[in-house]
Write an enzyme that holds these catalytic residues in place. Structure first.
Site, mmCIF file in Angstrom:
data_model
loop_
_atom_site.group_PDB
_atom_site.id
_atom_site.type_symbol
_atom_site.label_atom_id
_atom_site.label_comp_id
_atom_site.label_asym_id
_atom_site.label_seq_id
_atom_site.Cartn_x
_atom_site.Cartn_y
_atom_site.Cartn_z
ATOM 1 N N LYS A 1 -12.691 13.061 -4.519
ATOM 2 C CA LYS A 1 -11.908 13.561 -3.385
ATOM 3 C C LYS A 1 -12.134 15.073 -3.227
ATOM 4 C CE LYS A 1 -7.059 14.066 -2.063
ATOM 5 N NZ LYS A 1 -6.269 14.976 -2.874
ATOM 6 N N HIS B 1 -2.592 0.430 -10.136
ATOM 7 C CA HIS B 1 -2.886 1.369 -9.050
ATOM 8 C C HIS B 1 -2.749 0.641 -7.719
ATOM 9 C CE1 HIS B 1 -4.106 4.170 -12.030
ATOM 10 N NE2 HIS B 1 -4.373 5.062 -11.109
HETATM 11 P P1 PGA Z 1 -4.283 8.484 -10.033
HETATM 12 O O1 PGA Z 1 -5.614 7.640 -9.964
HETATM 13 O O2 PGA Z 1 -3.900 8.827 -8.633
HETATM 14 O O3 PGA Z 1 -3.373 7.527 -10.690
HETATM 15 O O4 PGA Z 1 -4.620 9.653 -10.893
HETATM 16 C C1 PGA Z 1 -6.623 8.054 -9.212
HETATM 17 C C2 PGA Z 1 -7.344 6.847 -8.685
HETATM 18 O O5 PGA Z 1 -7.622 5.915 -9.423
HETATM 19 O O6 PGA Z 1 -7.660 6.889 -7.503
#
Ligand code: PGA
Length: 912
Positions: free
Chosen positions: A571, A126
Site C-alpha cells: 500500500k 482478516h
Molecule cells: P493488518 O493486515 O491490517 O491486519 O495489519 C494487513 C493485511 O493483511 O492486509
C-alpha cells in the site's frame, strides 16, 4: 499439460457448468422466477433482467462457475497423477523427492532432514471473507454433491435423486441472503476457524503422510520412510482470531480467555472422538494375539493409578487388551463427556496434564502392535491418532497475540504516570526511550501497586497478558504463540513489551535478571520499517533481556521469529518496491542472524491477493532469498483464502503439500546458507526505487484521496459488515490510517487493481529505453531467477484483472473534472506502459502467453461488465445530495450495493 489434456479439461468444465446452470434454471422455474432463469450467463452471452434480483442470481452463477473450475482442477490433477505418477504435478512431494534423489545426498540424510521440516499456517479472520458462514456451509455441501455425481455407479434413478438434491441445495442458497446485516462477533469467526481445525485438517494429515511415503518409494529412495517413521515433516497450526488486538477493540481479555478455552475443548473433543474410533477398531482378541509384556505392564500400572474410571475402562472389554488400553487413554483425557455436553477438567486424578503423555501411551500402543507382527494395523489405526496429538496437542492451534506499537506506548505512558508521574514517553527520541527502558529492564520490580487502575490501554494489555500467564501456569506454553508487535519502528517498540510482560507476571526471574515467558516478535510492515529492520533486529537480539528470553525458550539453539508484512508495504510503495523490499530485508536480517548466532524464523504476513502478498505458493517459496525458509515456514492464511484453499480435504491436502514439499525443496540440501546474491540485485534496487517514486507521485497528486473515495466503492466497503473489526486502525480518516484490506478491496471492485502493478511499468520502461543490453539480461533472468519471475508474473496477473474501460466508467463518478482527468490519464498511461513492457518480457500479447490467467477471466468478462455498470449506477444514486436524509431509501440502496459488491467479488474470485 498437452493440448489434448487442455481441451479435455475445457470440455469437462463446460459440461459441468451447463449441468449446474440447468439445475439453477430449473430451480428458478420452480419458484416462478423464469425471468431469472433466462438471464443466466450462458456460453459467454449475458442479458441482464430488469429485475434487480439478477445481481444475486449472477452471484450464485459465479459461485457455481468457481466451484466447477475447482472440481475440474482437482480431477485434472488426479488424472495426471494416474497417468504419470506422483511426479506429474510441480511443487509436490513426487517432484521434490525425485530431485533430491538425484542430488547425491545420502538417503538417510534426506530422511533426517525431512523430519526437521516444519510448516505452520496461521489462520486469521482478516475481513476478506465476503461469504457468510451459512453460505459457505451450503457451498461445501453442494461441492460434495457435485463430486458424488461423478461416480459412475449410480443408476438413473439415483442420478435423478442427486440432481434433485443439487436443485434443493441451490434453492437453499438462493433463499439465504449473502449480505451480512450485522458484523460477526469474534467468537463467530473463531467457530469458522475451529471448524477447519477440527473437521478438515485432522482428515488431511494422514493423506499428507501417506503421500510423502508413496513419493519416497516412487522416487526410488531406499531405506525406511513409512508411516511408522518417528519423524515425518510436520504441519502445525496457529490462529490470530481472539488474539489479534491491533485496531480491534472487541478482542478483550475475556475474548482471549474464551478463545483459549474453546481451542482446548475442541482439541480434546477431537481426540476423544478419535480414541473412540480407535478403540472400536482395535478389537483384537488376546486369544488370537497375545499382548506383549510392556502393554500388560502399562495396563496394570494405569489401573492402579486411575481408580474407578480405570477399572471401568478395563472392565468393558476384558478380552481385548489393546482396546482396554485405548479406553484407559480416553478416560485420562482432561475432559468430561456426558449426555449433557462436554466440560474441561483439570489434571486431577490420573488425567493427562500434557499432550506428550498421551503421545507416549500411543507410541507404546503402536510399538506393541508392531512387536506382535501387526505393523499394518499400527500404521493404519494408531499412527493417525498419534499424528493428531503431535499436530493438534491439547490446544488445536496456538494463539498469537498482536498489538500495535502505538497502543503499547500509550499503555506504558499510563503505567509511568500512575507509578512516578512521569510522562512523554511516546514523544521521546529513540535513544531516550531506550535509555529509560534499559534502566527499567535491569530491575524485576513492577510499576504498579496491586489494585491500581492505570488507564484503558494499560489495563487492556495487562489483562490480556494475565490471561496468558494463567494459561501458562495451568497448561504450559503449548497453545500459546508469540507477542507480535505491529508497526515495529525501533527496538524500543519491542523492549516496551518486556516491561509490560514483567508487569503482568509473564516474566521469569533468573540470576542475571528476568526473561519473558513468551517470544516477542517484531512485525516490519512499511517499506521504511523493512529498510530499518536489520539494524533494529541486531540491537534487539543483542539486548540482555532478549538473550535471556531466547535461552529460556529455546535453550542452546536460539531462534527468533520475525514477521514481515506484505500488505502495508504494498500500500505504501506499490508491488515492486514492496516485494523487493521484503527480499532485501530478509537478506539483511539473515546476515544479522548469522552474525549473532541466532536462527531466524520468518513469519510471512501475506493476504489473499497479489496486492497483499499472495502468489503461486511454489514460486513464492522458490523466490525467497537463500536461507530464508530454513526448513521452517510460518505464514498467514487469511479470511477468504481459508475457505478457498481448505474447505474440502483433498484441496486442503494439495495446498498443505505445496507448502511442505515446497519448503523442503528450497531448504534441503544446499540452500540453507545465504549465497552471494544475484548479479542483478543492484539493478533491482534501482528499479524498485524508481517504481516506488512513480507510485508515490500518483498518491501525492492533488486530489488523489478524493479521486480514490469517489471512483471506488470504498464508502460501501466501509459500511459493510464483513469481519468483526473496524476498517481503520484508529478514528483518523486519512489514507495512512486506512487498512490495506479496504484499500485493495475497493481498487479491485473498480477494476483498477492499482497496487498490484502501478509503478512497475515506468521503472522497466526506463531500463528498456536506457540500457537495452541490461534489459535483455533482465528479461533472460526472469526465466532463471525465481525471485524476479515472481515479481514480474504477479504484476502481470494483477494487470490482467485491471480493465481500462471499467476504470474509466468508475472515474465518471468523480465530480470534479479538473481532478478526474489528469489522475485518470496518469493511471491509463502507466497501464499502457506496463502492458507494453510486460509484453516485451513475455514475448507477445499477455492473453496468449498466459492463458491460465486470462481464460478464466475471459469467461467472466461480459457478466462482470454488467455488474460494474449496475454498481456505478447505484453508487451515483446512493451518493446523491440529500440521500442520507431519506434513511429507508439510503439503506435499501446500500443493501443493493452490497449485493453488487458480493457478486463482483464472486466473479473476480477475490475481495481484497
Ligand atoms: P493488518 O493486515 O491490517 O491486519 O495489519 C494487513 C493485511 O493483511 O492486509
Amino acid at each position: 499439460m498437452t493440448s489434448q489434456d487442455a481441451t479435455g479439461k475445457e470440455d469437462k468444465l463446460q459440461r459441468d457448468l451447463d449441468y449446474l446452470m440447468e439445475c439453477l434454471a430449473e430451480m428458478f422455474h420452480g419458484l416462478g422466477e423464469s425471468r431469472l432463469a433466462s438471464c443466466l450467463p450462458k456460453n459467454g452471452s449475458v442479458a441482464p433482467s430488469e429485475d434487480c434480483k439478477f445481481v444475486r442470481a449472477w452471484s450464485v452463477a459465479f459461485q457455481l462457475l468457481g466451484m466447477a473450475e475447482e472440481n475440474v482442477a482437482v480431477q485434472t490433477r488426479r488424472a495426471l497423477e494416474t497417468s504419470q505418477g506422483l511426479v506429474a504435478e510441480p511443487g509436490l512431494w513426487g517432484r521434490v523427492l525425485e530431485k533430491l534423489s538425484r542430488s547425491g545426498v545420502p538417503e538417510e540424510e534426506i530422511a533426517a532432514m525431512l523430519g526437521e521440516i516444519r510448516v505452520e499456517p496461521v489462520l486469521t479472520a482478516h475481513p476478506t471473507e465476503a461469504k457468510r458462514a451459512s453460505v459457505l456451509r451450503h457451498l461445501r455441501e453442494l461441492y460434495l454433491l457435485l463430486v458424488k455425481r461423478e461416480n459412475t455407479v449410480w443408476t438413473p434413478a439415483e442420478r435423478d435423486e442427486i440432481r434433485e438434491e443439487i436443485v434443493a441445495m441451490l434453492e437453499r442458497l438462493w433463499r439465504t441472503s449473502e449480505v451480512h446485516l450485522e458484523k460477526p462477533k469474534v467468537l463467530n469467526e473463531l467457530a469458522t476457524i475451529i471448524y477447519h481445525l477440527r473437521d478438515i485438517f485432522p482428515q488431511v494429515i494422514p493423506i499428507l503422510d501417506r503421500r510423502i511415503c508413496l513419493a519416497w518409494r516412487e522416487a526410488g529412495l531406499k531405506g525406511e520412510l513409512s508411516l511408522l517413521t518417528e519423524r515425518l515433516p510436520c504441519v502445525s497450526f496457529s490462529t490470530w482470531v481472539g488474539g489479534d488486538r491491533d485496531g480491534h477493540p472487541l478482542v478483550t481479555a475475556e475474548v482471549t480467555e474464551a478463545t483459549l478455552r474453546e481451542l482446548r475443548l475442541n482439541a480434546l473433543m477431537l481426540l476423544h472422538g478419535q480414541l473412540t474410533t480407535l478403540g472400536s477398531r482395535l478389537s483384537i482378541s488376546r486369544r488370537l494375539l497375545a499382548p506383549p509384556p510392556e502393554l500388560a505392564r502399562r495396563l496394570d500400572e494405569l489401573k492402579a493409578r486411575t481408580g474407578a474410571p480405570g477399572e471401568e475402562a478395563l472392565r468393558r472389554n476384558p478380552e481385548e487388551p489393546w482396546r482396554q488400553m485405548v479406553n484407559m487413554m480416553r478416560a485420562r483425557l482432561p475432559v468430561e463427556v456426558t449426555g449433557d455436553g462436554e466440560v474441561l477438567c483439570g489434571a486431577e486424578g490420573s488425567r493427562y496434564c500434557r499432550a506428550a503423555e498421551l503421545e507416549d501411551d500411543l507410541r507404546l500402543l503402536r510399538d506393541s502392535l508392531v512387536a506382535r507382527g501387526a505393523a499394518r494395523l499400527a500404521a493404519a489405526d494408531v499412527v493417525p491418532v498419534l499424528r493428531s496429538v503431535e499436530v493438534f496437542g491439547f490446544h488445536l492451534a496456538s494463539l498469537d497475540v498482536r498489538q500495535n506499537s502505538a497502543f503499547h506506548d500509550a499503555a506504558l505512558e499510563q503505567l509511568m504516570a500512575a507509578a512516578t508521574g512521569e510522562s512523554g514517553f511516546s514523544r521521546w527520541s529513540e535513544e531516550e526511550r531506550i535509555a529509560f527502558l534499559d534502566r527499567e529492564l535491569a530491575s524485576s520490580r513492577p510499576f504498579l501497586l496491586p489494585g491500581t487502575k492505570p488507564g484503558r490501554e494499560a489495563e487492556s494489555v495487562l489483562s490480556c497478558y494475565r490471561v496468558l500467564a494463567a494459561h501458562l501456569a495451568s497448561f504450559g506454553d503449548a497453545g500459546l504463540g508469540s507477542l507480535i508487535v505491529s508497526m515495529t519502528r525501533g527496538v524500543s517498540d519491542l523492549l516496551v513489551v518486556y516491561l509490560l510482560a514483567r508487569e503482568a507476571g509473564l516474566a521469569v526471574r533468573g540470576t542475571q535478571g528476568f526473561a519473558c515467558r513468551l517470544p516477542v516478535v517484531p512485525l516490519f510492515e512499511t517499506i521504511d520499517d523493512l529498510e530499518g529492520s536489520a539494524a533494529i533486529l541486531e540491537r534487539f537480539l543483542s539486548h540482555p533481556v532478549t538473550r535471556r528470553t531466547l535461552a529460556e525458550l529455546n535453550g542452546e539453539s536460539p531462534v527468533q521469529q520475525v514477521m514481515i508484512g506484505y500488505s502495508d508495504s504494498n500500500k505504501d510503495g506499490g508491488i515492486m518496491a514492496s516485494l523487493w523490499g521484503l527480499y532485501r530485508a530478509q537478506e539483511a536480517m539473515l546476515e544479522v542472524g548469522r552474525r549473532v548466532g541466532v536462527r531466524l524464523r520468518f513469519f510471512h504476513g501475506r493476504g489473499g491477493t497479489i496486492s497483499r502478498g499472495a502468489g503461486p505458493t511454489s514460486r513464492f517459496l522458490r523466490g525467497l532469498p537463500e536461507g530464508s525458509a530454513g526448513g521452517d515456514l510460518r505464514l498467514t492464511e487469511q479470511g477468504e483464502v481459508i475457505s478457498q484453499k481448505y474447505s474440502n480435504p483433498l484441496n486442503a491436502a494439495y495446498h498443505l503439500e505445496l507448502l511442505l514439499a515446497g519448503t523442503a525443496g528450497v531448504s534441503i540440501p544446499g540452500r540453507s546458507e545465504p549465497g552471494t546474491g544475484h548479479p542483478l540485485e543492484p539493478v533491482m534496487d534501482r528499479l524498485a526505487h524508481r517504481s516506488r517514486c512513480e507510485y508515490e507521485k500518483l498518491l501525492a497528486r492533488e486530489g488523489f484521496v478524493t479521486f480514490f473515495r469517489q471512483a471506488t466503492p470504498i464508502d460501501v466497503i466501509e459500511s459493510s459488515s464483513i469481519g468483526s473489526r473496524p476498517a481503520r486502525r484508529t478514528d483518523h480518516a486519512t489514507l495512512a490510517d486506512l487498512r490495506a484490506i479496504p484499500w485493495v478491496f475497493s481498487w479491485s471492485q473498480a477494476r483498477y487493481f492499482l497496487s498490484g502493478w502501478y509503478g512497475i511499468g515506468s521503472a522497466l520502461e526506463e531500463l528498456m529505453l536506457e540500457d537495452a543490453p541490461l534489459f535483455a539480461q533482465f528479461v533472460r533472468s526472469t526465466q532463471s531467477w525465481t525471485a524476479l519471475h515472481y515479481i514480474i508474473s504477479n504484476a502481470a496477473t494483477s494487470i490482467a484483472s485491471a480493465d481500462p474501460a471499467i476504470m474509466e466508467a468508475y472515474a465518471g463518478l468523480v465530480h470534479e473534472e479538473g481532478l478526474r482527468k489528469p489522475i485518470l490519464a496518469a493511471i491509463h498511461a502507466e497501464y499502457r506502459r506496463t502492458v507494453r513492457v510486460l509484453e516485451e518480457i513475455y514475448g507477445g500479447p499477455l492473453a496468449e502467453r498466459r492463458p491460465a490467467v486470462h481464460v478464466p477471466l475471459a469467461r467472466r468478462t461480459d457478466a462482470l461488465r454488467v455488474l460494474h455498470e449496475r454498481q456505478i449506477a447505484l453508487l451515483r444514486q446512493w451518493r446523491q445530495e440529500g440521500m442520507r436524509q431519506n434513511r429507508g431509501m439510503s439503506e435499501e440502496l446500500l443493501f443493493r450495493l452490497l449485493e453488487t459488491v458480493h457478486a463482483i467479488a464472486a466473479g473476480l474470485g477475490t475481495t481484497g
